[in-house]
Write a protein that holds these residues in place. Structure first.
Motif, PDB file in Angstrom:
ATOM      1  N   SER A   6      25.953   1.980  -6.109  1.00 41.49           N
ATOM      2  CA  SER A   6      25.138   3.066  -6.658  1.00 41.49           C
ATOM      3  C   SER A   6      25.214   4.258  -5.710  1.00 41.49           C
ATOM      4  CB  SER A   6      23.679   2.622  -6.830  1.00 41.49           C
ATOM      5  OG  SER A   6      22.873   3.695  -7.245  1.00 41.49           O
ATOM      6  N   SER A   7      25.738   5.347  -6.189  1.00 41.88           N
ATOM      7  CA  SER A   7      25.909   6.542  -5.348  1.00 41.88           C
ATOM      8  C   SER A   7      24.619   7.339  -5.208  1.00 41.88           C
ATOM      9  CB  SER A   7      26.994   7.441  -5.935  1.00 41.88           C
ATOM     10  OG  SER A   7      26.647   7.861  -7.253  1.00 41.88           O
ATOM     11  N   LYS A   8      23.637   7.053  -6.063  1.00 39.29           N
ATOM     12  CA  LYS A   8      22.386   7.802  -6.029  1.00 39.29           C
ATOM     13  C   LYS A   8      21.255   6.915  -5.494  1.00 39.29           C
ATOM     14  CE  LYS A   8      23.541  10.815  -9.940  1.00 39.29           C
ATOM     15  NZ  LYS A   8      23.107  11.279 -11.285  1.00 39.29           N
ATOM     16  N   PRO A   9      20.322   7.518  -4.750  1.00 38.20           N
ATOM     17  CA  PRO A   9      19.143   6.760  -4.316  1.00 38.20           C
ATOM     18  C   PRO A   9      18.249   6.452  -5.509  1.00 38.20           C
ATOM     19  CG  PRO A   9      18.907   9.061  -3.725  1.00 38.20           C
ATOM     20  CD  PRO A   9      20.308   8.905  -4.251  1.00 38.20           C
ATOM     21  N   ARG A  10      17.478   5.370  -5.407  1.00 35.90           N
ATOM     22  CA  ARG A  10      16.555   4.975  -6.471  1.00 35.90           C
ATOM     23  C   ARG A  10      15.153   4.850  -5.891  1.00 35.90           C
ATOM     24  NH1 ARG A  10      20.462   0.103  -8.255  1.00 35.90           N
ATOM     25  NH2 ARG A  10      20.952   0.427  -6.049  1.00 35.90           N
ATOM     26  N   THR A  11      14.183   5.465  -6.537  1.00 29.61           N
ATOM     27  CA  THR A  11      12.798   5.456  -6.059  1.00 29.61           C
ATOM     28  C   THR A  11      11.936   4.579  -6.962  1.00 29.61           C
ATOM     29  OG1 THR A  11      12.997   7.667  -5.114  1.00 29.61           O
ATOM     30  CG2 THR A  11      10.781   6.854  -5.530  1.00 29.61           C
ATOM     31  N   VAL A  12      11.134   3.725  -6.333  1.00 24.07           N
ATOM     32  CA  VAL A  12      10.184   2.895  -7.082  1.00 24.07           C
ATOM     33  C   VAL A  12       8.769   3.350  -6.732  1.00 24.07           C
ATOM     34  CG1 VAL A  12      11.673   0.875  -7.315  1.00 24.07           C
ATOM     35  CG2 VAL A  12      10.300   1.117  -5.255  1.00 24.07           C
ATOM     36  N   TRP A  13       7.872   3.249  -7.710  1.00 26.61           N
ATOM     37  CA  TRP A  13       6.500   3.728  -7.551  1.00 26.61           C
ATOM     38  C   TRP A  13       5.502   2.588  -7.692  1.00 26.61           C
ATOM     39  CZ3 TRP A  13       5.813   8.799  -6.172  1.00 26.61           C
ATOM     40  CH2 TRP A  13       6.939   9.623  -6.317  1.00 26.61           C
ATOM     41  N   ASN A  14       4.440   2.670  -6.940  1.00 24.43           N
ATOM     42  CA  ASN A  14       3.426   1.606  -6.932  1.00 24.43           C
ATOM     43  C   ASN A  14       2.569   1.675  -8.196  1.00 24.43           C
ATOM     44  OD1 ASN A  14       1.462  -0.305  -6.249  1.00 24.43           O
ATOM     45  ND2 ASN A  14       1.541   0.253  -4.096  1.00 24.43           N
ATOM     46  N   GLU A  15       2.480   0.566  -8.911  1.00 24.75           N
ATOM     47  CA  GLU A  15       1.703   0.509 -10.151  1.00 24.75           C
ATOM     48  C   GLU A  15       0.246   0.104  -9.923  1.00 24.75           C
ATOM     49  OE1 GLU A  15       3.841  -2.218 -12.598  1.00 24.75           O
ATOM     50  OE2 GLU A  15       5.393  -0.765 -13.130  1.00 24.75           O
ATOM     51  N   ASN A  16      -0.111  -0.201  -8.675  1.00 27.65           N
ATOM     52  CA  ASN A  16      -1.476  -0.638  -8.367  1.00 27.65           C
ATOM     53  C   ASN A  16      -2.375   0.577  -8.139  1.00 27.65           C
ATOM     54  OD1 ASN A  16      -3.767  -1.994  -7.566  1.00 27.65           O
ATOM     55  ND2 ASN A  16      -3.016  -2.409  -5.497  1.00 27.65           N
TER      56      ASN A  16
ATOM     57  N   THR B 235       0.819  -1.216   0.000  1.00 30.66           N
ATOM     58  CA  THR B 235       0.000   0.000   0.000  1.00 30.66           C
ATOM     59  C   THR B 235       0.857   1.272   0.000  1.00 30.66           C
ATOM     60  OG1 THR B 235      -0.185  -0.127   2.414  1.00 30.66           O
ATOM     61  CG2 THR B 235      -1.986  -1.085   1.114  1.00 30.66           C
ATOM     62  N   SER B 236       2.161   1.112  -0.015  1.00 29.74           N
ATOM     63  CA  SER B 236       3.043   2.277  -0.114  1.00 29.74           C
ATOM     64  C   SER B 236       2.994   2.839  -1.530  1.00 29.74           C
ATOM     65  CB  SER B 236       4.483   1.886   0.232  1.00 29.74           C
ATOM     66  OG  SER B 236       4.574   1.399   1.557  1.00 29.74           O
ATOM     67  N   ILE B 237       2.898   4.127  -1.640  1.00 29.37           N
ATOM     68  CA  ILE B 237       2.843   4.756  -2.961  1.00 29.37           C
ATOM     69  C   ILE B 237       4.218   4.760  -3.613  1.00 29.37           C
ATOM     70  CG2 ILE B 237       2.274   6.848  -4.239  1.00 29.37           C
ATOM     71  CD1 ILE B 237      -0.105   5.277  -3.086  1.00 29.37           C
ATOM     72  N   SER B 238       5.243   4.911  -2.793  1.00 30.04           N
ATOM     73  CA  SER B 238       6.595   4.897  -3.323  1.00 30.04           C
ATOM     74  C   SER B 238       7.566   4.453  -2.237  1.00 30.04           C
ATOM     75  CB  SER B 238       7.004   6.280  -3.848  1.00 30.04           C
ATOM     76  OG  SER B 238       7.082   7.211  -2.778  1.00 30.04           O
ATOM     77  N   TYR B 239       8.788   4.168  -2.657  1.00 33.36           N
ATOM     78  CA  TYR B 239       9.834   3.769  -1.707  1.00 33.36           C
ATOM     79  C   TYR B 239      11.172   4.140  -2.328  1.00 33.36           C
ATOM     80  CZ  TYR B 239      12.901   0.778   1.125  1.00 33.36           C
ATOM     81  OH  TYR B 239      13.888   0.299   1.953  1.00 33.36           O
ATOM     82  N   THR B 240      12.051   4.719  -1.512  1.00 33.41           N
ATOM     83  CA  THR B 240      13.356   5.120  -1.998  1.00 33.41           C
ATOM     84  C   THR B 240      14.438   4.205  -1.434  1.00 33.41           C
ATOM     85  OG1 THR B 240      12.682   7.424  -2.244  1.00 33.41           O
ATOM     86  CG2 THR B 240      15.048   6.976  -2.120  1.00 33.41           C
ATOM     87  N   ILE B 241      15.166   3.569  -2.333  1.00 34.31           N
ATOM     88  CA  ILE B 241      16.283   2.705  -1.956  1.00 34.31           C
ATOM     89  C   ILE B 241      17.516   3.588  -1.787  1.00 34.31           C
ATOM     90  CG2 ILE B 241      17.747   0.788  -2.704  1.00 34.31           C
ATOM     91  CD1 ILE B 241      15.300  -0.171  -4.370  1.00 34.31           C
ATOM     92  N   PRO B 242      18.119   3.548  -0.631  1.00 35.64           N
ATOM     93  CA  PRO B 242      19.271   4.434  -0.389  1.00 35.64           C
ATOM     94  C   PRO B 242      20.482   4.032  -1.225  1.00 35.64           C
ATOM     95  CG  PRO B 242      18.991   2.900   1.437  1.00 35.64           C
ATOM     96  CD  PRO B 242      17.806   2.702   0.539  1.00 35.64           C
ATOM     97  N   PRO B 243      21.485   4.900  -1.311  1.00 36.09           N
ATOM     98  CA  PRO B 243      22.720   4.558  -2.039  1.00 36.09           C
ATOM     99  C   PRO B 243      23.346   3.277  -1.492  1.00 36.09           C
ATOM    100  CG  PRO B 243      22.664   6.888  -1.514  1.00 36.09           C
ATOM    101  CD  PRO B 243      21.520   6.281  -0.786  1.00 36.09           C
ATOM    102  N   THR B 244      24.020   2.563  -2.374  1.00 38.26           N
ATOM    103  CA  THR B 244      24.654   1.301  -1.995  1.00 38.26           C
ATOM    104  C   THR B 244      26.141   1.358  -2.339  1.00 38.26           C
ATOM    105  OG1 THR B 244      24.342   0.241  -4.152  1.00 38.26           O
ATOM    106  CG2 THR B 244      22.507   0.122  -2.578  1.00 38.26           C
ATOM    107  N   ASN B 245      26.807   0.224  -2.166  1.00 44.50           N
ATOM    108  CA  ASN B 245      28.231   0.148  -2.502  1.00 44.50           C
ATOM    109  C   ASN B 245      28.486   0.258  -4.002  1.00 44.50           C
ATOM    110  OD1 ASN B 245      26.960  -2.419  -2.807  1.00 44.50           O
ATOM    111  ND2 ASN B 245      28.974  -3.410  -2.865  1.00 44.50           N
TER     112      ASN B 245
END
Length: 407
Positions: A200-210, A188-198
């Motif tokens: 990927s220096s930039k965060p990545r946001t995913v959006w709910n398609e439902n 039920t989350s509209i979006s979620y941001t994945i923080p930077p990793t080892n």
């Protein structure tokens, strides 16, 4: 003649002043998908069906099984190291890198919100070591859930002619997935941001398609607790969702929809289910169901769990119980032990079994002090051997119990 007319007028006047509740079941909606069901989550009862057991390629609705196995076999904070294969998968991708480290939680959000195939493969490899072994695990779990027309080949839903499921099976998987509270929190989350990793220096946001959980969407459905879309050119569209209203939870599953009407069709099916059917609690755990009375032994039989059933709104019929014919006279049990069961029938159909636990204890002393021994001696010419055998059995049981306690 006047008396007759007066009587008729008086009868009509009385009838016109009476009120009656008239219940009319709606006509089930027409949907585009070739296989469709509405399932009551509490009971497993099918409230609507269209070719429910016809199997088709389900596309990314496959991922609800991937999510189920992930929630059952991992912790959300577990670290996952991405292998070489997930970044190269076809279709929708988050953009993972070989050697990248993410949490299971990050990958689940990518899986369920954006339907990322690289997240699906990464989770599968993390859990089983290979996609082949994970597919076997998927099929084993599907059978455990009663999915009889399902065969999974991969964790993504990418097309394979042998990769199939039906609407009934898909609803059973969603039913089990929804039991985990983390699922609805994610779905039920509209979006979620994945923080930077080892990697990927930039965060990545995913959006709910439902769209059923998006308040700004024309297809927003209040009470929707999650859903999953699916599409490939060969598989067409599929969709499954879960919604709750007034304490009742329904699951919709649509497989093989060529017209892409699964959002409005799901809304129609949810409304049909909620408008026409009612979930009823027949017993709560701990309720007295009946009392066993035999050989001067009285045992309160208690519901060992909650028991629900579904009926059409306005239906006045009541369920009835068929208690298992048990002889409890020679049984040893404590308060809370399951000692019997009841099959429950509604309008001639068996709708489930309820285990019955004892409201009292029944031990060796109670058996020996009862009238049972005396009745055996009076009525049975083989009384002495029977009594001796009974005493031996009780003695052996007592010795075993003492030995167990002393260990």
């Amino acid at each position: 003649m006047k008396k007759t007319i007066t009587f008729i007028l008086l009868f009509l006047l009385i009838c016109s002043g009476s009120s009656y509740n008239v219940y009319a079941k709606e006509t089930p909606p027409s949907v585009s998908a070739d296989s469709a069901v509405v399932l009551d989550a509490a009971t497993g009862e099918i409230l609507y069906a269209k070719n429910p057991d016809s199997a088709y390629p389900p596309a990314s609705t496959t991922k609800i099984m991937t999510a189920l196995l992930t929630l059952e076999n991992t912790n959300l904070d577990d670290k996952v190291v991405i292998g070489n294969n997930p970044p190269a998968v076809e279709g929708t991708r988050l953009g993972l890198f070989p050697g990248e480290e993410l949490t299971v939680r990050d990958l689940l959000y990518g899986l369920l919100l954006a339907s990322d195939n690289d997240c699906a493969e990464a989770l599968a490899e993390h859990i089983s070591g290979s996609l082949h072994k994970f597919a076997a695990k998927m099929n084993t779990r599907a059978k455990e859930l009663g999915a009889k027309n399902t065969n999974f080949i991969n964790p993504t839903g990418l097309f394979n002619e042998k990769h199939k499921t039906s609407a009934r099976d898909l609803s059973l998987i969603m039913r089990e997935l929804h039991k985990n509270p983390e699922y609805s929190k994610i779905a039920t989350s509209i979006s979620y941001t994945i923080p930077p990793t080892n990697k990927s220096s930039k965060p990545r946001t995913v959006w709910n398609e439902n769209k059923l959980v998006q308040k700004q969407s024309m297809y927003y459905y209040s009470g929707c607790q999650g859903g999953k879309t699916g599409y490939t050119i060969q598989s067409l569209h599929s969709y499954t969702a879960v919604a709750t209203r007034n304490g009742e939870t329904l699951i919709v599953a649509l497989v093989h929809d060529k017209n892409k009407t699964f959002f409005p069709d799901s809304i129609s099916l949810f409304n049909f289910g909620f408008n026409n059917f009612q979930l009823v609690k027949l017993y709560s755990k701990g309720d007295l169901v009946t009392t066993y009375n035999k050989n001067k032994l009285s045992v309160p039989l208690i519901a060992d769990s909650n028991f629900y059933y579904v009926k059409e709104k306005g239906d006045k019929a009541l369920p009835h119980l068929s208690i298992k014919n048990e002889n409890l006279s020679f049984k040893l049990f404590k308060v809370g032990d399951v000692v019997s069961s009841a099959d429950i029938y509604f309008k001639g159909k068996n709708i489930g079994k309820l285990n019955l636990s004892s409201g009292i204890s029944h031990d060796e002393k109670q058996i020996l002090n009862s009238d049972i021994i005396e009745n055996i001696i009076i009525r049975n010419k083989y009384a002495i051997p029977v009594v001796i055998a009974l005493l031996v059995v009780i003695a052996i049981f007592t010795v075993k119990k003492i030995y167990t306690l002393s260990k």
